[in-house]
Design an enzyme around this catalytic site. Structure first.
Site, PDB file in Angstrom:
ATOM      1  N   ASN A 204      45.454  -6.964 111.248  1.00  0.00           N
ATOM      2  CA  ASN A 204      44.666  -7.663 110.236  1.00  0.00           C
ATOM      3  C   ASN A 204      45.614  -8.141 109.135  1.00  0.00           C
ATOM      4  OD1 ASN A 204      43.047  -8.239 107.916  1.00  0.00           O
ATOM      5  ND2 ASN A 204      41.380  -7.056 108.800  1.00  0.00           N
TER       6      ASN A 204
ATOM      7  N   ARG B 142      49.942 -15.287  93.517  1.00  0.00           N
ATOM      8  CA  ARG B 142      50.847 -16.186  92.812  1.00  0.00           C
ATOM      9  C   ARG B 142      50.583 -17.661  93.117  1.00  0.00           C
ATOM     10  NH1 ARG B 142      55.774 -14.070  90.862  1.00  0.00           N
ATOM     11  NH2 ARG B 142      56.198 -16.235  90.274  1.00  0.00           N
TER      12      ARG B 142
ATOM     13  N   HIS C 183      39.466 -11.454 108.089  1.00  0.00           N
ATOM     14  CA  HIS C 183      38.114 -11.189 107.588  1.00  0.00           C
ATOM     15  C   HIS C 183      37.878 -12.092 106.379  1.00  0.00           C
ATOM     16  CE1 HIS C 183      34.845  -7.939 106.797  1.00  0.00           C
ATOM     17  NE2 HIS C 183      34.506  -9.078 106.216  1.00  0.00           N
TER      18      HIS C 183
ATOM     19  N   ARG D 170      36.072 -13.823 103.433  1.00  0.00           N
ATOM     20  CA  ARG D 170      34.902 -13.540 102.605  1.00  0.00           C
ATOM     21  C   ARG D 170      34.521 -14.788 101.815  1.00  0.00           C
ATOM     22  NH1 ARG D 170      37.096  -8.266 103.067  1.00  0.00           N
ATOM     23  NH2 ARG D 170      35.453  -6.730 103.488  1.00  0.00           N
TER      24      ARG D 170
ATOM     25  N   HIS E  21      41.172 -13.418  99.811  1.00  0.00           N
ATOM     26  CA  HIS E  21      42.379 -13.219 100.619  1.00  0.00           C
ATOM     27  C   HIS E  21      42.450 -14.323 101.669  1.00  0.00           C
ATOM     28  CE1 HIS E  21      39.255 -10.906 102.611  1.00  0.00           C
ATOM     29  NE2 HIS E  21      39.377  -9.900 101.763  1.00  0.00           N
TER      30      HIS E  21
ATOM     31  N   GLU F 110      36.387 -11.297 111.676  1.00  0.00           N
ATOM     32  CA  GLU F 110      35.385 -10.350 111.213  1.00  0.00           C
ATOM     33  C   GLU F 110      34.585 -10.942 110.062  1.00  0.00           C
ATOM     34  OE1 GLU F 110      38.005  -6.234 111.775  1.00  0.00           O
ATOM     35  OE2 GLU F 110      37.614  -7.045 109.756  1.00  0.00           O
TER      36      GLU F 110
ATOM     37  N   THR G 242      35.833  -3.634 100.369  1.00  0.00           N
ATOM     38  CA  THR G 242      36.121  -3.489 101.788  1.00  0.00           C
ATOM     39  C   THR G 242      34.861  -3.004 102.485  1.00  0.00           C
ATOM     40  OG1 THR G 242      37.656  -2.510 103.410  1.00  0.00           O
ATOM     41  CG2 THR G 242      36.913  -1.092 101.604  1.00  0.00           C
TER      42      THR G 242
ATOM     43  N   HIS H 292      39.356   0.822 110.615  1.00  0.00           N
ATOM     44  CA  HIS H 292      39.176   1.155 109.207  1.00  0.00           C
ATOM     45  C   HIS H 292      39.885   2.465 108.896  1.00  0.00           C
ATOM     46  CE1 HIS H 292      37.212  -0.186 105.474  1.00  0.00           C
ATOM     47  NE2 HIS H 292      37.422   1.073 105.112  1.00  0.00           N
ATOM     48  N   ASP H 293      40.978   2.341 108.150  1.00  0.00           N
ATOM     49  CA  ASP H 293      41.788   3.475 107.691  1.00  0.00           C
ATOM     50  C   ASP H 293      42.510   4.206 108.810  1.00  0.00           C
ATOM     51  OD1 ASP H 293      41.216   2.854 105.110  1.00  0.00           O
ATOM     52  OD2 ASP H 293      39.892   4.555 104.727  1.00  0.00           O
TER      53      ASP H 293
ATOM     54  N   HIS I 283      45.334  -2.656 106.313  1.00  0.00           N
ATOM     55  CA  HIS I 283      45.835  -2.108 105.052  1.00  0.00           C
ATOM     56  C   HIS I 283      46.969  -1.111 105.271  1.00  0.00           C
ATOM     57  CE1 HIS I 283      45.633  -1.031 100.797  1.00  0.00           C
ATOM     58  NE2 HIS I 283      45.711   0.226 101.180  1.00  0.00           N
TER      59      HIS I 283
END
Length: 237
Positions: A7, A18, A43, A45, A50, A70, A100, A190-191, A214
């Site tokens: 991801n 920036r 993903h 949004r 992002h 996603e 998230t 996830h994590d 992440h």
């Protein structure tokens, strides 16, 4: 073998901080593939904090591995996915202002809505996956909806792993077995990290794919992107 989809949302977050195009999202995606990633996940949004919609459009023609998009299937997301036609769409029930994703779908409550969305995407040849928790009944309903796969929401596993790995993995093994019995493909995300991924995979070796962002990008700050991808892949062997 379980595939690793990287991801790249966090790379876009750094770029957006920036302005400009540094780091270059397209180059990073290409390099992830070159370093061994089996797919790229984004993903987008609604606020484009992002990954931006135009990133998604530009990524599709340059990728040589699987492309996974996603998101919550609101109208703008559905339109984007239909226009890009990725390998896979993962349906996630997050609200626009969430930092998230933090829960899977209630497939009982949203059964009719998800059935229509899944059928729509599948008619275009897009593989579908529903982000979901470990409740066996909700997984069985996901199969009745017609989805190709489910993606297990693994934050509870990651949180509990440090205290008691065996207890942390148990509900996920049960959920994975239900998914397999229902004929569903199985993803997870996830994590997941270098600390907990190998244990997860050892207990659910029939996973089709993990999607990791992440933790992988955080590790890359110290190890470098190429070495990090190699280490995550090693966890899945």
């Amino acid at each position: 073998m379980t595939k690793l989809s990287v991801n790249i949302n966090k790379i876009a977050t750094i770029r957006n901080a920036r302005g400009g195009n540094n780091p270059d999202i397209l180059r990073v995606a290409h390099d992830c593939e070159r370093f061994g990633a089996d797919g790229i996940t984004v993903h987008p949004r609604p606020d484009e904090r992002h990954i931006r919609h135009d990133d998604v459009v530009k990524l599709k023609p340059i990728l040589t591995t699987e492309f996974n998009i996603e998101g919550n299937p609101q109208p703008s997301f559905v339109e984007l996915v239909k226009s890009v036609r990725p390998t896979q769409v993962t349906l996630v029930p997050d609200s626009p202002d969430q930092i998230t994703s933090n829960a899977g779908w209630d497939t009982r409550k949203h059964f009719d809505f998800l059935t229509d969305i899944v059928a729509d995407f599948k008619s275009l040849g897009i593989r579908t996956s529903i982000f979901i928790g470990t409740d066996p009944e909700l997984i069985e309903l996901a199969a009745k909806i017609g989805t190709d796969r489910v993606e297990l929401y693994t934050e509870p596993y990651a949180t509990d792993y440090a205290k008691d790995p065996a207890a942390a993995i148990a509900p996920f093994v049960r959920a994975a077995e239900v998914a397999r019995r229902c004929g569903l493909g199985l993803n997870a995300g996830h994590d997941l990290s270098l600390k907990n991924l190998a244990f997860f995979h050892q207990h659910i070796p029939w996973l089709d794919e993990v999607s990791i962002g992440h933790a992988l990008i955080c590790d890359a700050l110290y190890l470098g992107l190429e070495q990090t991808i190699h280490q995550y892949k090693a966890c899945l062997e």
